[in-house]
Design an enzyme around this catalytic site. Sequence first.
Site, short mmCIF file in Angstrom:
data_model
loop_
_atom_site.label_atom_id
_atom_site.label_comp_id
_atom_site.label_asym_id
_atom_site.label_seq_id
_atom_site.Cartn_x
_atom_site.Cartn_y
_atom_site.Cartn_z
N LYS A 53 -3.38 -5.39 -0.71
CA LYS A 53 -2.65 -4.61 -1.72
C LYS A 53 -1.25 -4.26 -1.23
O LYS A 53 -0.28 -4.38 -1.98
CB LYS A 53 -3.42 -3.33 -2.05
CG LYS A 53 -4.69 -3.54 -2.86
CD LYS A 53 -5.43 -2.23 -3.06
CE LYS A 53 -6.69 -2.45 -3.89
NZ LYS A 53 -7.48 -1.22 -4.08
N GLN A 72 -9.11 4.30 -2.00
CA GLN A 72 -10.05 3.18 -1.96
C GLN A 72 -11.49 3.69 -1.97
O GLN A 72 -11.86 4.56 -1.19
CB GLN A 72 -9.80 2.34 -0.71
CG GLN A 72 -10.66 1.10 -0.61
CD GLN A 72 -10.31 0.06 -1.67
OE1 GLN A 72 -9.16 -0.08 -2.06
NE2 GLN A 72 -11.31 -0.64 -2.13
N ASP A 97 -5.41 3.68 -10.72
CA ASP A 97 -6.73 3.10 -10.91
C ASP A 97 -7.28 3.40 -12.31
O ASP A 97 -8.23 2.76 -12.76
CB ASP A 97 -7.71 3.64 -9.87
CG ASP A 97 -8.16 2.58 -8.89
OD1 ASP A 97 -7.84 1.39 -9.11
OD2 ASP A 97 -8.83 2.92 -7.89
#
Length: 312
Positions: free
Chosen positions: A63, A107, A130
Amino acid sequence: MSEQTSPETAGAKLIDGKAFARNLREQTRLEVTAFHEKHAVTPGLAVVLVGNDPASEVYVRNKALETHHVGMRSFMHMLPETTSEASLLKLIDRLNDDPEIHGILVQLPLPKHIDPHRITNAISPNKDVDGLGEVNAGRLSVGLPGIIPCTPLGCLMLLKSELGDLRGLNATVIGASNLVGKPMALLLLNEGCTVSVGHIDTKEPAALARSADILIVATGKNGLVKHDWVKPGATVIDVGITRVPTANGKTKLVGDVAFAEVAPIAGRITPVPGGVGPMTIACLLRNTLKAARMSVGDKGCKESGQKNWLPY
């Protein structure tokens, strides 16, 4: 999208998520450059990893690499497994208040002593790239603009690229997680599909799946969907990804769909790997750019140089 087929697909069109994601990242890079020239602001993405899970570490570093490739700034926070929930919440508060940070991603999964819902909802909705916080989930549920979860957004982009207008199509989502299944169903409903959702308590999931023009599978159970689950000519999107051992002692990645069985029946199908997976990070970058635009009141280019269905 590619018209590529192989002996295993026997006529089904492979949906090339890898190529789509590559084009989407390039478009994002161009827009990041234009955004910086206009506002003198570089979008910044903060990624937080708690613990030392090797797979998560690789994913997080990928990422960061992709973030730099499109001209954004990446801020990595690698925390030990023993990090307390209170310490993590303090970090999120600092990131929420930092004007150089436009997107925050924690995460998952988190260590068992940390409540993931509390952490997700501590992220400012405008930085929730997200799209998993209650505010963005609620906006999606009532059809209002917000930040859409990355994997469902990537699936929708692939579907719209392949099929165009989705109105009136029967769509079945197998899997009802907050991460993929539920937001995917809402996105399809907002597109005008007739939507069914199968889950662990569904009595006849195969029969439900066979009614679908669009079948999206996100269960984490490899090879779940067999040939008798699929309507001939259906578009099949396989979100699952599992690493399994092979006869030669190595491993390979497989999806939730028994690809060799289903591909000859489907009209279009995503492979694993190379289908949905690459779209997730590409859409994370789109969401970060969107968050940066929101921070300065810039609506951006709706078409984004692609097609008029691209969300932003």
